[in-house]
Design an enzyme around this catalytic site. Structure first.
Site, PDB file in Angstrom:
ATOM      1  N   ARG A 125       1.478  -4.815   6.328  1.00 18.07           N
ATOM      2  CA  ARG A 125       0.800  -3.796   5.526  1.00 18.07           C
ATOM      3  C   ARG A 125       1.547  -2.484   5.657  1.00 18.07           C
ATOM      4  O   ARG A 125       1.756  -1.986   6.764  1.00 18.07           O
ATOM      5  CB  ARG A 125      -0.652  -3.592   5.944  1.00 18.07           C
ATOM      6  CG  ARG A 125      -1.288  -2.469   5.098  1.00 18.07           C
ATOM      7  CD  ARG A 125      -2.771  -2.423   5.121  1.00 18.07           C
ATOM      8  NE  ARG A 125      -3.235  -1.452   4.111  1.00 18.07           N
ATOM      9  CZ  ARG A 125      -4.433  -1.461   3.577  1.00 18.07           C
ATOM     10  NH1 ARG A 125      -5.303  -2.376   3.920  1.00 18.07           N
ATOM     11  NH2 ARG A 125      -4.784  -0.559   2.679  1.00 18.07           N
ATOM     12  N   ASN A 168      -9.853  -2.988  -6.680  1.00 21.01           N
ATOM     13  CA  ASN A 168      -9.039  -2.041  -7.455  1.00 21.01           C
ATOM     14  C   ASN A 168      -9.540  -1.876  -8.887  1.00 21.01           C
ATOM     15  O   ASN A 168      -9.182  -0.905  -9.567  1.00 21.01           O
ATOM     16  CB  ASN A 168      -7.578  -2.488  -7.491  1.00 21.01           C
ATOM     17  CG  ASN A 168      -6.871  -2.346  -6.164  1.00 21.01           C
ATOM     18  OD1 ASN A 168      -5.889  -3.038  -5.896  1.00 21.01           O
ATOM     19  ND2 ASN A 168      -7.346  -1.445  -5.303  1.00 21.01           N
ATOM     20  N   ARG A 177       0.559   8.715 -10.762  1.00 20.80           N
ATOM     21  CA  ARG A 177       0.382   7.494  -9.983  1.00 20.80           C
ATOM     22  C   ARG A 177       1.099   6.317 -10.628  1.00 20.80           C
ATOM     23  O   ARG A 177       1.578   5.412  -9.938  1.00 20.80           O
ATOM     24  CB  ARG A 177      -1.114   7.181  -9.831  1.00 20.80           C
ATOM     25  CG  ARG A 177      -1.843   8.143  -8.909  1.00 20.80           C
ATOM     26  CD  ARG A 177      -3.326   7.798  -8.828  1.00 20.80           C
ATOM     27  NE  ARG A 177      -3.553   6.468  -8.287  1.00 20.80           N
ATOM     28  CZ  ARG A 177      -3.618   6.183  -6.991  1.00 20.80           C
ATOM     29  NH1 ARG A 177      -3.450   7.144  -6.081  1.00 20.80           N
ATOM     30  NH2 ARG A 177      -3.858   4.953  -6.594  1.00 20.80           N
ATOM     31  N   ARG A 203       0.337   7.402  -3.173  1.00 18.46           N
ATOM     32  CA  ARG A 203       0.711   8.513  -2.290  1.00 18.46           C
ATOM     33  C   ARG A 203       2.203   8.820  -2.390  1.00 18.46           C
ATOM     34  O   ARG A 203       2.620   9.975  -2.299  1.00 18.46           O
ATOM     35  CB  ARG A 203       0.332   8.171  -0.849  1.00 18.46           C
ATOM     36  CG  ARG A 203      -1.149   8.366  -0.542  1.00 18.46           C
ATOM     37  CD  ARG A 203      -1.521   7.823   0.806  1.00 18.46           C
ATOM     38  NE  ARG A 203      -1.591   6.371   0.791  1.00 18.46           N
ATOM     39  CZ  ARG A 203      -1.534   5.611   1.878  1.00 18.46           C
ATOM     40  NH1 ARG A 203      -1.340   6.172   3.069  1.00 18.46           N
ATOM     41  NH2 ARG A 203      -1.650   4.312   1.785  1.00 18.46           N
ATOM     42  N   ASP A 223       0.828  -1.199   0.000  1.00 10.48           N
ATOM     43  CA  ASP A 223       0.000   0.000   0.000  1.00 10.48           C
ATOM     44  C   ASP A 223       0.870   1.260   0.000  1.00 10.48           C
ATOM     45  O   ASP A 223       1.930   1.293   0.624  1.00 10.48           O
ATOM     46  CB  ASP A 223      -0.912  -0.009   1.231  1.00 10.48           C
ATOM     47  CG  ASP A 223      -2.028   1.020   1.126  1.00 10.48           C
ATOM     48  OD1 ASP A 223      -2.305   1.491   0.004  1.00 10.48           O
ATOM     49  OD2 ASP A 223      -2.620   1.354   2.169  1.00 10.48           O
ATOM     50  N   GLY A 224       0.386   2.279  -0.690  1.00  7.04           N
ATOM     51  CA  GLY A 224       1.044   3.583  -0.640  1.00  7.04           C
ATOM     52  C   GLY A 224       1.774   3.988  -1.902  1.00  7.04           C
ATOM     53  O   GLY A 224       2.422   5.037  -1.930  1.00  7.04           O
ATOM     54  N   GLU A 247       0.468 -13.353  12.305  1.00 10.08           N
ATOM     55  CA  GLU A 247       0.902 -12.167  13.033  1.00 10.08           C
ATOM     56  C   GLU A 247       0.856 -10.972  12.076  1.00 10.08           C
ATOM     57  O   GLU A 247       1.344 -11.050  10.945  1.00 10.08           O
ATOM     58  CB  GLU A 247       2.335 -12.346  13.551  1.00 10.08           C
ATOM     59  CG  GLU A 247       2.496 -13.494  14.536  1.00 10.08           C
ATOM     60  CD  GLU A 247       1.790 -13.241  15.852  1.00 10.08           C
ATOM     61  OE1 GLU A 247       1.678 -12.056  16.261  1.00 10.08           O
ATOM     62  OE2 GLU A 247       1.339 -14.217  16.480  1.00 10.08           O
ATOM     63  N   SER A 302      -8.012  -5.470   4.278  1.00  8.87           N
ATOM     64  CA  SER A 302      -8.641  -5.175   2.991  1.00  8.87           C
ATOM     65  C   SER A 302      -8.914  -6.405   2.124  1.00  8.87           C
ATOM     66  O   SER A 302      -8.469  -6.482   0.977  1.00  8.87           O
ATOM     67  CB  SER A 302      -7.783  -4.158   2.221  1.00  8.87           C
ATOM     68  OG  SER A 302      -7.689  -2.934   2.919  1.00  8.87           O
TER      69      SER A 302
END
Length: 235
Positions: A183, A70, A35, A26, A22-23, A202, A191
């Site tokens: 994550r 997505n 992007r 950003r 993720d990310g 874990e 998600s």
């Protein structure tokens, strides 16, 4: 791999690490880039990170590359991702075979362009003899969808199933449940990723955006994992 960090004898290395990458968007936005640049940086990092994880003794790495949700994103962004997949499978299947890494792709192939599906099938076939590690790419994947498919398959067979038999009906058949799920990108949720398989996994959450999640960050995650006591419901 000669300069890789040597594993401490006392360290407990997870057999299977799953990563929600993720990310990427950003990361690009912070740098005033499109992007697509973030997705490219994320793909490049995923390849390097998986190689490093295998060098540390991890046997399975599962990367959440594209979820079913997505596909609600703009078509232009999806086409960019499909282009990255084409590039990845064309360039890296032979490299993975040489390094003894097997490739497995989970998800709904019907969501992908036909040529991408063909490249995936060829990549899996070309690397199926790999014994040094397995890279699992979740593309067009959803945990709920995976479970629904397995339930329907059990119904089709017309008999009750045990938990072990049900696991074998999932797309991850043959892959052990993840020991550690990472994550990146600050969000504190999984998600719709590996819902059944993560029953005793874990979790490790970090604010680091995925393109910046490198070897040192992975070392920290593995160290945090090694300090946890896994009782699986026992005392």
């Amino acid at each position: 791999m000669k300069n890789r960090k040597k594993e401490e004898p006392s360290a407990r290395i997870p057999e299977h690490i799953a990563i929600i990458m993720d990310g990427n968007g950003r990361w690009a936005k912070k740098r005033l880039l499109p992007r697509s640049a973030g997705h490219r940086a994320g793909m490049k990092n995923m390849i390097a990170l998986a190689e490093y994880a295998f060098s540390r003794g991890v046997r399975y790495v599962t990367a959440f590359a594209l979820s079913t949700e997505n596909f609600l994103r703009p078509q232009e962004e999806l086409e960019g991702l499909f282009g990255l997949f084409r590039e990845y499978f064309k360039k890296n299947a032979a490299v993975m075979r040489e390094k003894g890494i097997a490739l497995k792709v989970i998800g709904n192939p019907c969501l992908l362009p036909e040529d991408v599906r063909r490249l995936i099938a060829e990549g899996e076939e070309d690397t199926k003899g790999g014994s040094e590690g397995t890279l699992v790419l979740a593309i067009g994947y959803g945990g709920r969808q995976d479970i629904v498919f397995a339930v329907n398959e059990a119904v089709r067979r017309g008999k009750e199933v045990t938990a072990e038999e049900f696991s074998a009906l999932l797309s991850t058949d043959g892959v052990p449940d993840p020991d550690l799920l990472i994550r990146t990108g600050k969000e504190l949720r999984i998600s719709n990723f590996l819902l059944w398989q993560s029953a005793y996994t874990e979790f490790y959450f970090t604010e680091t955006l995925f393109p910046d999640f490198g070897e040192k960050e992975l070392d920290r995650a593995i160290e945090a994992y090694s300090e946890r006591e896994r009782r699986f419901g026992k005392i």
